[in-house]
Design a protein around this motif. Structure first.
Motif, PDB file in Angstrom:
ATOM      1  N   PRO A  78       0.820  -1.217   0.000  1.00 46.26           N
ATOM      2  CA  PRO A  78       0.000   0.000   0.000  1.00 46.26           C
ATOM      3  C   PRO A  78       0.850   1.261   0.000  1.00 46.26           C
ATOM      4  O   PRO A  78       1.984   1.277   0.484  1.00 46.26           O
ATOM      5  CB  PRO A  78      -0.796  -0.119   1.315  1.00 46.26           C
ATOM      6  CG  PRO A  78       0.060  -0.991   2.191  1.00 46.26           C
ATOM      7  CD  PRO A  78       0.724  -1.961   1.264  1.00 46.26           C
ATOM      8  N   ARG A  79       0.296   2.332  -0.567  1.00 49.13           N
ATOM      9  CA  ARG A  79       0.976   3.622  -0.564  1.00 49.13           C
ATOM     10  C   ARG A  79       0.942   4.216   0.838  1.00 49.13           C
ATOM     11  O   ARG A  79      -0.042   4.087   1.573  1.00 49.13           O
ATOM     12  CB  ARG A  79       0.303   4.577  -1.543  1.00 49.13           C
ATOM     13  CG  ARG A  79       0.389   4.128  -2.986  1.00 49.13           C
ATOM     14  CD  ARG A  79      -0.406   5.030  -3.897  1.00 49.13           C
ATOM     15  NE  ARG A  79       0.119   6.392  -3.892  1.00 49.13           N
ATOM     16  CZ  ARG A  79      -0.423   7.390  -4.583  1.00 49.13           C
ATOM     17  NH1 ARG A  79      -1.529   7.187  -5.295  1.00 49.13           N
ATOM     18  NH2 ARG A  79       0.110   8.594  -4.541  1.00 49.13           N
ATOM     19  N   ARG A  80       2.029   4.860   1.230  1.00 53.26           N
ATOM     20  CA  ARG A  80       2.102   5.457   2.563  1.00 53.26           C
ATOM     21  C   ARG A  80       3.017   6.679   2.517  1.00 53.26           C
ATOM     22  O   ARG A  80       3.825   6.845   1.607  1.00 53.26           O
ATOM     23  CB  ARG A  80       2.641   4.454   3.581  1.00 53.26           C
ATOM     24  CG  ARG A  80       4.075   4.006   3.305  1.00 53.26           C
ATOM     25  CD  ARG A  80       4.594   3.047   4.356  1.00 53.26           C
ATOM     26  NE  ARG A  80       5.948   2.595   4.077  1.00 53.26           N
ATOM     27  CZ  ARG A  80       7.052   3.241   4.434  1.00 53.26           C
ATOM     28  NH1 ARG A  80       6.958   4.396   5.069  1.00 53.26           N
ATOM     29  NH2 ARG A  80       8.246   2.757   4.144  1.00 53.26           N
ATOM     30  N   CYS A  81       2.854   7.528   3.496  1.00 52.13           N
ATOM     31  CA  CYS A  81       3.754   8.670   3.624  1.00 52.13           C
ATOM     32  C   CYS A  81       5.119   8.192   4.091  1.00 52.13           C
ATOM     33  O   CYS A  81       5.214   7.317   4.957  1.00 52.13           O
ATOM     34  CB  CYS A  81       3.190   9.689   4.623  1.00 52.13           C
ATOM     35  SG  CYS A  81       1.661  10.474   4.077  1.00 52.13           S
ATOM     36  N   LEU A  82       6.168   8.767   3.514  1.00 54.75           N
ATOM     37  CA  LEU A  82       7.513   8.408   3.937  1.00 54.75           C
ATOM     38  C   LEU A  82       7.797   9.009   5.305  1.00 54.75           C
ATOM     39  O   LEU A  82       7.379  10.123   5.623  1.00 54.75           O
ATOM     40  CB  LEU A  82       8.539   8.910   2.925  1.00 54.75           C
ATOM     41  CG  LEU A  82       8.407   8.354   1.504  1.00 54.75           C
ATOM     42  CD1 LEU A  82       9.528   8.885   0.627  1.00 54.75           C
ATOM     43  CD2 LEU A  82       8.436   6.827   1.521  1.00 54.75           C
ATOM     44  N   ALA A  83       8.517   8.246   6.127  1.00 56.97           N
ATOM     45  CA  ALA A  83       8.841   8.688   7.483  1.00 56.97           C
ATOM     46  C   ALA A  83      10.262   9.240   7.491  1.00 56.97           C
ATOM     47  O   ALA A  83      11.234   8.487   7.523  1.00 56.97           O
ATOM     48  CB  ALA A  83       8.716   7.525   8.473  1.00 56.97           C
ATOM     49  N   ALA A  84      10.395  10.554   7.439  1.00 58.39           N
ATOM     50  CA  ALA A  84      11.714  11.179   7.425  1.00 58.39           C
ATOM     51  C   ALA A  84      12.303  11.221   8.825  1.00 58.39           C
ATOM     52  O   ALA A  84      11.580  11.303   9.824  1.00 58.39           O
ATOM     53  CB  ALA A  84      11.617  12.595   6.861  1.00 58.39           C
ATOM     54  N   ILE A  85      13.633  11.151   8.905  1.00 58.74           N
ATOM     55  CA  ILE A  85      14.318  11.302  10.184  1.00 58.74           C
ATOM     56  C   ILE A  85      14.374  12.797  10.504  1.00 58.74           C
ATOM     57  O   ILE A  85      14.865  13.582   9.697  1.00 58.74           O
ATOM     58  CB  ILE A  85      15.747  10.732  10.119  1.00 58.74           C
ATOM     59  CG1 ILE A  85      15.719   9.270   9.704  1.00 58.74           C
ATOM     60  CG2 ILE A  85      16.449  10.880  11.466  1.00 58.74           C
ATOM     61  CD1 ILE A  85      17.101   8.669   9.481  1.00 58.74           C
ATOM     62  N   PRO A  86      13.869  13.227  11.645  1.00 55.53           N
ATOM     63  CA  PRO A  86      13.909  14.658  11.965  1.00 55.53           C
ATOM     64  C   PRO A  86      15.335  15.146  12.197  1.00 55.53           C
ATOM     65  O   PRO A  86      16.214  14.380  12.599  1.00 55.53           O
ATOM     66  CB  PRO A  86      13.078  14.747  13.251  1.00 55.53           C
ATOM     67  CG  PRO A  86      13.196  13.395  13.868  1.00 55.53           C
ATOM     68  CD  PRO A  86      13.260  12.432  12.726  1.00 55.53           C
ATOM     69  N   GLY A  87      15.569  16.425  11.933  1.00 58.39           N
ATOM     70  CA  GLY A  87      16.869  17.009  12.221  1.00 58.39           C
ATOM     71  C   GLY A  87      17.930  16.651  11.192  1.00 58.39           C
ATOM     72  O   GLY A  87      17.638  16.120  10.118  1.00 58.39           O
ATOM     73  N   THR A  88      19.175  16.931  11.524  1.00 57.38           N
ATOM     74  CA  THR A  88      20.301  16.686  10.631  1.00 57.38           C
ATOM     75  C   THR A  88      21.451  16.072  11.428  1.00 57.38           C
ATOM     76  O   THR A  88      21.446  16.068  12.665  1.00 57.38           O
ATOM     77  CB  THR A  88      20.792  17.988   9.972  1.00 57.38           C
ATOM     78  OG1 THR A  88      21.185  18.906  10.997  1.00 57.38           O
ATOM     79  CG2 THR A  88      19.710  18.610   9.107  1.00 57.38           C
ATOM     80  N   VAL A  89      22.444  15.565  10.687  1.00 57.11           N
ATOM     81  CA  VAL A  89      23.648  15.045  11.335  1.00 57.11           C
ATOM     82  C   VAL A  89      24.337  16.198  12.061  1.00 57.11           C
ATOM     83  O   VAL A  89      24.545  17.270  11.476  1.00 57.11           O
ATOM     84  CB  VAL A  89      24.610  14.434  10.294  1.00 57.11           C
ATOM     85  CG1 VAL A  89      25.881  13.931  10.975  1.00 57.11           C
ATOM     86  CG2 VAL A  89      23.931  13.311   9.538  1.00 57.11           C
ATOM     87  N   PRO A  90      24.680  16.041  13.340  1.00 62.96           N
ATOM     88  CA  PRO A  90      25.293  17.151  14.078  1.00 62.96           C
ATOM     89  C   PRO A  90      26.682  17.492  13.554  1.00 62.96           C
ATOM     90  O   PRO A  90      27.397  16.629  13.035  1.00 62.96           O
ATOM     91  CB  PRO A  90      25.360  16.620  15.515  1.00 62.96           C
ATOM     92  CG  PRO A  90      25.385  15.133  15.366  1.00 62.96           C
ATOM     93  CD  PRO A  90      24.526  14.843  14.171  1.00 62.96           C
ATOM     94  N   GLU A  91      27.061  18.752  13.684  1.00 58.97           N
ATOM     95  CA  GLU A  91      28.412  19.169  13.332  1.00 58.97           C
ATOM     96  C   GLU A  91      29.410  18.500  14.276  1.00 58.97           C
ATOM     97  O   GLU A  91      29.100  18.262  15.453  1.00 58.97           O
ATOM     98  CB  GLU A  91      28.544  20.689  13.450  1.00 58.97           C
ATOM     99  CG  GLU A  91      27.707  21.472  12.466  1.00 58.97           C
ATOM    100  CD  GLU A  91      28.228  21.337  11.047  1.00 58.97           C
ATOM    101  OE1 GLU A  91      29.437  21.073  10.882  1.00 58.97           O
ATOM    102  OE2 GLU A  91      27.425  21.490  10.109  1.00 58.97           O
ATOM    103  N   PRO A  92      30.612  18.176  13.784  1.00 56.27           N
ATOM    104  CA  PRO A  92      31.604  17.540  14.665  1.00 56.27           C
ATOM    105  C   PRO A  92      31.917  18.355  15.916  1.00 56.27           C
ATOM    106  O   PRO A  92      32.296  17.788  16.943  1.00 56.27           O
ATOM    107  CB  PRO A  92      32.845  17.428  13.763  1.00 56.27           C
ATOM    108  CG  PRO A  92      32.303  17.410  12.376  1.00 56.27           C
ATOM    109  CD  PRO A  92      31.105  18.306  12.402  1.00 56.27           C
TER     110      PRO A  92
END
Length: 331
Positions: free
Chosen positions: A263-277
Motif C-alpha cells: 500500500p501507498r504510505r507517507c515516507l517517514a523522514a528522520i527529523p533534524g540533521t547530522v550534528p556538526e563535529p
C-alpha cells in the motif's frame, strides 16, 4: 576468504587553526579478499574521510591515529614511499565526480598511460595496447579513436568508465568506489554498477562501495556498515541488515525509502540533521533524533553489542522491540 585490510580504532582530528575537531571516533572495519562492503549514511557521517584517512590523503592538517593494516603492512604513519606503493597499485579509489578527477588538458590515453607507467612500468606500444584493452574492458565504444579525446569530449558516463579504467590500471586488490554513480542517469548507473560487479568477480577484487543509495548497496554488496557522526553504528550481512535492522538510525534510513510493492504510505523522514563535529551531543550522537531515546542514551556512548553472528549494533535498545515499534509506526 582471508582478511585483506583491517581498520582498528581509526580516528581523525582536523586542526582548523583555532581548535582541533575530531571527525572520526574510532572506526573498526575489516574487508576480506573478494568481498563487497557497503558504507552508508547521510552526508557528514564520515564515510569518505574514513578511506581518505586510510590512504593518507587528508593533508597536513589531519591527525590520524589508530591502525590500518593492509596484508600486515601498517599504513597509519607509514613513510611516503610505502603509501605511494599502495595507492593505485594495491588500493585504488574512484570518485563521484569524474569531471574534477580527470585532467581537462590531457588526453585520456595519456592519463591512463601515466597510471600504467607508474604502477606496472609499461611504456610505448605496450602501454598503448594495455590502455586499449582497459577501455574495451570498461565498455568504451571505438576505444582506439577515444585515446586522443579530451575529457570534455566524452559524456559523464564515459568519463566515469575512464576513471574505472585508470583505477584498474594497477590491478588493485581493493577498489574504493566513492559514490561512483551519483551524477549519472539511472540507465548508465545500472551499467556502471554491473561493470564493477563483473570486474570484481573476474579479478577476485575486494570493493568498498560508499553510497547514499540503499538500493544500490543492497544489490551490490555482501556486507553493510552504517555510519553516523564519525562512527559505525551497525554492521551486518546485507540481507540480514535490510530484513531486520536493529539500530534506530538504520531503521530510519529504510523507512525513508518508498515501497515499490504494497500500500501507498507517507515516507517517514528522520527529523533534524547530522550534528556538526564541534557540536556532538553527549552520549549517543543519534539520541536527539531518535524516537526511542531515553536518559541512559545521553549518559555514555553505547558500546557495540553482538546481536547475531556477524551482526552488531551500537544501541542500548536494539532487537525485536525496535522492529516491532517500526512496524506499528508504518501500520
Amino acid at each position: 576468504m582471508g582478511v585483506l585490510v583491517t581498520l582498528a580504532g581509526l580516528t581523525v582530528d582536523f586542526d582548523t587553526g583555532r581548535r582541533v575537531v575530531r571527525a572520526l571516533h574510532g572506526v573498526d572495519l575489516a574487508v576480506a579478499r573478494g568481498e563487497a562492503v557497503g558504507l552508508v549514511g547521510e552526508s557528514g557521517s564520515g564515510k569518505s574521510v574514513t578511506w581518505l584517512a586510510a590512504l593518507g590523503l587528508l593533508g597536513s592538517r589531519a591527525r590520524i591515529r589508530g591502525s590500518v593494516l593492509l596484508d600486515g603492512t601498517e599504513l597509519v604513519g607509514a613513510p611516503v614511499r610505502v603509501l605511494e606503493a599502495v595507492r593505485g597499485k594495491r588500493v585504488a579509489m574512484i570518485f563521484q565526480d569524474p569531471a574534477s578527477s580527470l585532467n581537462p588538458v590531457h588526453r585520456i590515453g595519456r592519463q591512463i598511460g601515466e597510471a600504467l607507467a607508474l604502477h606496472r612500468g609499461l611504456a610505448g606500444a605496450a602501454a598503448r595496447a594495455e590502455t586499449l584493452r582497459l577501455l574495451d574492458r570498461v565498455g568504451i565504444p571505438a576505444a582506439a579513436r577515444r585515446l586522443d579525446d579530451y575529457p570534455h569530449q566524452l559524456s559523464g558516463g564515459q568519463n566515469q568508465r575512464v576513471m574505472i579504467a585508470m583505477a584498474l590500471a594497477g590491478e588493485p586488490d581493493l577498489l574504493i568506489a566513492d559514490e561512483p554513480t551519483t551524477a549519472l542517469d539511472a540507465t548508465i548507473q545500472a551499467q556502471i554498477l554491473a561493470l564493477l560487479g563483473e570486474l570484481r568477480r573476474d579479478g577476485n577484487m575486494a570493493m568498498v562501495l560508499i553510497s547514499h543509495d540503499l538500493g544500490v548497496v543492497a544489490e551490490n554488496c555482501d556486507r553493510v556498515a552504517v555510519m553516523y557522526a564519525g562512527r559505525i553504528v551497525e554492521e551486518a550481512a546485507a540481507d540480514r541488515l535490510f530484513d531486520a535492522p536493529q539500530h534506530p538510525y538504520t531503521q530510519g534510513l529504510l523507512d525513508a525509502l518508498p515501497d515499490l510493492d504494497g500500500p501507498r504510505r507517507c515516507l517517514a523522514a528522520i527529523p533534524g540533521t547530522v550534528p556538526e563535529p564541534t557540536r556532538l551531543p553527549p552520549g549517543c550522537a543519534f539520541a536527539p533524533r531518535c524516537p526511542r531515546a531515553e536518559s541512559a542514551c545521553a549518559a555514555a556512548i553505547p558500546p557495540f553489542r553482538l546481536l547475531a553472528s556477524g551482526h552488531r549494533a551500537a544501541c542500548l535498545r536494539p532487537g525485536t522491540a525496535a522492529v516491532a515499534e517500526r512496524e506499528r509506526a508504518v501500520a
